[in-house]
Design an enzyme around this catalytic site. Structure first.
Site, PDB file in Angstrom:
ATOM      1  N   HIS A 107       6.002 -14.784 -14.197  1.00  0.00           N
ATOM      2  CA  HIS A 107       4.591 -14.541 -14.473  1.00  0.00           C
ATOM      3  C   HIS A 107       3.681 -15.600 -13.874  1.00  0.00           C
ATOM      4  O   HIS A 107       2.483 -15.408 -13.771  1.00  0.00           O
ATOM      5  CB  HIS A 107       4.368 -14.381 -15.985  1.00  0.00           C
ATOM      6  CG  HIS A 107       4.766 -13.024 -16.471  1.00  0.00           C
ATOM      7  ND1 HIS A 107       3.968 -12.232 -17.250  1.00  0.00           N
ATOM      8  CD2 HIS A 107       5.880 -12.290 -16.236  1.00  0.00           C
ATOM      9  CE1 HIS A 107       4.570 -11.080 -17.501  1.00  0.00           C
ATOM     10  NE2 HIS A 107       5.736 -11.105 -16.892  1.00  0.00           N
ATOM     11  N   SER A 115       5.251 -10.813  -9.305  1.00  0.00           N
ATOM     12  CA  SER A 115       6.347 -10.193  -8.564  1.00  0.00           C
ATOM     13  C   SER A 115       6.134 -10.316  -7.060  1.00  0.00           C
ATOM     14  O   SER A 115       5.009 -10.230  -6.573  1.00  0.00           O
ATOM     15  CB  SER A 115       6.438  -8.711  -8.923  1.00  0.00           C
ATOM     16  OG  SER A 115       6.855  -8.551 -10.251  1.00  0.00           O
ATOM     17  N   LYS A 129       6.487   3.612 -15.295  1.00  0.00           N
ATOM     18  CA  LYS A 129       7.485   3.695 -14.222  1.00  0.00           C
ATOM     19  C   LYS A 129       8.831   3.119 -14.705  1.00  0.00           C
ATOM     20  O   LYS A 129       9.895   3.671 -14.427  1.00  0.00           O
ATOM     21  CB  LYS A 129       6.985   2.932 -12.995  1.00  0.00           C
ATOM     22  CG  LYS A 129       7.784   3.253 -11.749  1.00  0.00           C
ATOM     23  CD  LYS A 129       7.209   2.554 -10.525  1.00  0.00           C
ATOM     24  CE  LYS A 129       8.067   2.836  -9.296  1.00  0.00           C
ATOM     25  NZ  LYS A 129       7.599   2.132  -8.105  1.00  0.00           N
ATOM     26  N   ASP A 130       8.753   2.015 -15.448  1.00  0.00           N
ATOM     27  CA  ASP A 130       9.985   1.430 -15.998  1.00  0.00           C
ATOM     28  C   ASP A 130      10.642   2.364 -17.010  1.00  0.00           C
ATOM     29  O   ASP A 130      11.861   2.470 -17.077  1.00  0.00           O
ATOM     30  CB  ASP A 130       9.688   0.080 -16.665  1.00  0.00           C
ATOM     31  CG  ASP A 130       9.574  -1.046 -15.641  1.00  0.00           C
ATOM     32  OD1 ASP A 130       9.858  -0.788 -14.452  1.00  0.00           O
ATOM     33  OD2 ASP A 130       9.209  -2.174 -16.012  1.00  0.00           O
ATOM     34  N   GLU A 138      38.126  -7.618 -14.796  1.00  0.00           N
ATOM     35  CA  GLU A 138      37.193  -6.501 -14.786  1.00  0.00           C
ATOM     36  C   GLU A 138      36.565  -6.377 -13.404  1.00  0.00           C
ATOM     37  O   GLU A 138      36.497  -7.341 -12.646  1.00  0.00           O
ATOM     38  CB  GLU A 138      36.108  -6.746 -15.843  1.00  0.00           C
ATOM     39  CG  GLU A 138      36.626  -6.596 -17.264  1.00  0.00           C
ATOM     40  CD  GLU A 138      36.736  -5.158 -17.685  1.00  0.00           C
ATOM     41  OE1 GLU A 138      37.766  -4.539 -17.357  1.00  0.00           O
ATOM     42  OE2 GLU A 138      35.818  -4.643 -18.331  1.00  0.00           O
TER      43      GLU A 138
END
Lengths: 421, 262
Positions: free
Chosen positions: A212, A216, A240-241, A284
């Site tokens: 922040h 971005s 959108k998320d 894994e």
């Protein structure tokens, strides 16, 4: 929403503890580049998976017994007798894989668009720390059901530390809480497996704080300059998320309900038996590339035997160091990459190498899952070599020699151009 | 410089493509190995809508009780769970009552025997692993509660294994107490062929061929390993339908909200 619109009670609180203005500022107004593509969904997805893991994990811990004699049966009790225990356990088990899928995509996104470059170096570095914490958490979590792979995976991985000169054996004893993987090991792994997620939460908080600060990055890799370049986070990116989350949950739910053991090893449904080694011990899937790097270092691997490394350490130690170095080197990405332009969109040569590196990582993963014999040894050694060549040679050189295309003036200019053209 | 770089790139790509091809080419050889892949069977419980064939599972229970349970435990399964393959409460009580269970200590401090109850687990054939090993040439027969989850393609493997006994090919020496099995890793298995035609007299009149019994007992053991399977799949369908609908809705909302962004 200004102060005026707040409910008096909210105002009263906010005047003393500005938590509501904070949320308003960071989640609502928060200006975000308007050109983010769907690869930018994976950060918030990772956060949501973390919450899912915490919630299901806390429930599972209520029913789990961390004792070598009861651990396996207590997991089966969760599967058979606890109401919706199978659901909790399958979400948690597959959630681990989902977490890594999402985070790996998130990281490759960062690598492709140069998101680690100034001024986001610390943001990237914190991200690598989150990955390391996730790996420790996942490794210890996998031990808890106390199946054959749990036990032998724990044995192999903890034994790696014995390669450290002088103090190696003592470190292994300390990790084990004894002289073999046994009840004290299981107990401390359970304790730490419960602790680490909260460490991750802390790291995520700082990661977001750093995000922040400079906002971005975006597919063009250029700074947002004017209001024209940005839109408020809410409602644009919240919706959108949410949509991205829906798509992701469909994928997640498919595995939970219809192929819950797809990512797992059948051997882990056999109770741990210290007297019987399984034919192939495999970690894994999300650890397979590192496992391939670890095993690439045999006494006759040219990167080892023809270099001074062979004078100062055993092949095993070189493998262990390389395995950790393969992740720790990522911390240096902001400085290894000397390009003035961030996004690979404008760096065609670098972009090619990015994809080669991507394929290299996939092949490493495939090799990690195969028994170390025949062709696989050489493929593993070649891809391991290339992994380090990419980070230590290709990135520094290509980024400094390549003359990138010129990125557009501003985000809004590029978007308008696209709309017209 | 540019040209050099391009050439380097091409070489690298070619090398990687080669490695990739090699990787895929050698995969079947690896997987095939010495032991053939178990043939794929069709199971009532596979697929997104799969459920356990109740009659097959119940016949499988009979095979387990009359054949397998002599050596193999089923220690994670309770009698009460048999409701999951269609048994009624009184039937479950009757099945449980056929076994004797040690309970206690009572108020006098004594252990005592009593009839089994639905809340009991299936009794194990041996006191402990050591006793099981001692009675079986030094290796305890594995517990079957999770067998179909503990092997790759578990149901197919299990079916292939119990029907896969054969004459050892010439040159393969079968040690005393060993048996040749096509699908067992290494081929030499301590278990003798467990099934023979009409080894069981099915209560529902089905002809008890080896193939029939193998299918039935595999269905039963698959249920024993995943008793939650039916609930899981039916919930999964609902969850997926909801998610697909809700995600479609979110997509529409997203499109609407983003309409004005240029």
């Amino acid at each position: 929403m200004s102060n005026k619109q707040m409910h008096p009670l909210i105002q009263w609180i906010d005047y003393r503890l500005p938590i509501f203005s904070f949320m308003e500022h960071e989640l609502h107004e928060y200006p975000t580049p308007k050109n983010l593509n769907y690869w930018w969904n994976f950060g918030s997805l990772a956060g949501i998976v973390l919450v899912i893991m915490l919630v299901t994990g806390i429930v599972l811990a209520m029913h789990y017994t961390a004792h070598v004699d009861y651990a396996f049966d207590s997991v089966e009790r969760i599967m058979r007798d606890v109401n919706y225990g199978w659901l909790m356990r399958y979400i948690h088990m597959n959630g681990g894989s989902m977490f890594f899928i999402v985070v790996y995509i998130h990281m490759f996104r960062g690598l492709y668009y140069g998101s680690y470059q100034a001024p986001r170096e610390l943001l990237w570095i914190l991200g690598v720390f989150i990955l390391l914490a996730m790996m420790a958490t996942a490794f210890m979590g996998y031990v808890l059901p106390w199946g054959q792979m749990s036990f032998w995976g724990a044995t192999v991985i903890t034994n790696l530390f014995s390669a450290i000169p002088w103090v190696g054996d003592s470190i292994v004893t300390l990790l084990w809480g004894g002289f073999s993987v046994d009840n004290p090991t299981l107990n401390r792994f359970f304790s730490l497996h419960y602790l680490m997620p909260f460490v991750i939460v802390g790291l995520v908080f700082v990661h977001l704080w750093a995000l922040h600060m400079h906002k971005s990055n975006n597919p063009l890799g250029i700074d947002a300059k004017t209001d024209q370049d940005c839109i408020p986070f809410h409602p644009y990116y919240t919706v959108k998320d949410m949509f991205g989350l829906g798509v992701f949950l469909i994928f997640f739910a498919y595995f939970v309900f219809f192929a819950p053991n797809f990512f797992g090893e059948p051997d882990n449904y056999i109770p741990a038996n210290p007297l019987q080694t399984p034919p192939h011990i495999v970690p894994e899937w999300y650890f397979l590339p590192y496992y391939a790097i670890l095993r690439a270092f045999t006494a006759d691997f040219f990167l080892y035997s023809y270099t001074p490394i062979a004078w100062i350490m055993t092949a095993k130690l070189a493998g262990v160091i390389s395995m950790f170095a393969s992740i720790l080197l990522l911390l240096l990405m902001p400085w290894l990459d000397g390009s003035k332009v961030k996004s690979s969109k404008f760096r065609p040569v670098y972009r090619m190498f990015f994809w080669i590196f991507f394929i290299d990582c996939i092949v490493l993963g495939v090799v990690g899952g195969k028994p170390p014999e025949g062709m696989w040894i050489y493929i593993g050694q070649a891809t391991t070599t290339y992994y380090f060549i990419h980070l230590l040679i290709v990135v520094p050189i290509v980024s400094r020699l390549e003359r990138p295309k010129t990125p557009p003036e501003s985000i809004s200019a590029a978007v308008t151009q696209q709309a017209e053209g | 410089m540019r040209n050099n770089m391009k050439r380097l790139m091409k070489t690298t790509i070619a090398a990687l493509a080669l490695f990739g091809a090699a990787a895929f080419a050698s995969t079947p050889a690896q997987a095939a190995g010495d032991t053939p892949k178990p043939p794929k069977q069709s199971w009532s419980f596979s697929g997104m809508f799969g459920t356990f064939d109740r009659a097959a599972a119940q016949r499988g229970l009979q095979v387990y009780r009359e054949v397998c349970s002599g050596c193999h435990s089923l220690r994670l399964v309770h009698f009460r769970q048999l409701a999951g393959i269609g048994y009624k409460e009184d039937q479950i009580k009757a099945i449980a009552a056929e076994v004797d269970v040690q309970d206690g200590p009572n108020d006098e401090g004594e252990m005592f025997e009593r009839k089994g109850l639905p809340a009991d687990r299936f009794p194990s054939p041996f006191e402990n692993d050591k006793a099981a090993a001692a009675a079986n040439n030094g290796k305890a027969p594995p517990d079957l509660s999770l067998m179909t989850k503990a092997r790759f393609n578990g149901p197919d493997y299990l079916h292939a294994l119990i029907t896969g006994f054969a004459e050892a090919p010439s040159g393969v020496e079968v040690p005393d107490g060993g048996n040749y099995n096509t699908y067992f890793p290494g081929h030499i298995i301590a278990m003798a062929p467990p099934l023979a035609d009409d080894g069981v007299e099915y209560q529902d009149g089905t002809k008890a061929t080896v193939g029939q019994m193998a299918k039935d007992v595999t269905t039963f053991l698959s249920w024993a390993a995943e008793p939650e399977l039916e609930e899981r799949k039916s919930m999964g369908i609902k969850v997926l339908l909801f998610l697909i609908f809700f995600t479609g809705l979110l997509f529409a909302v997203k499109r609407k909200i983003w309409e004005d962004v240029h």
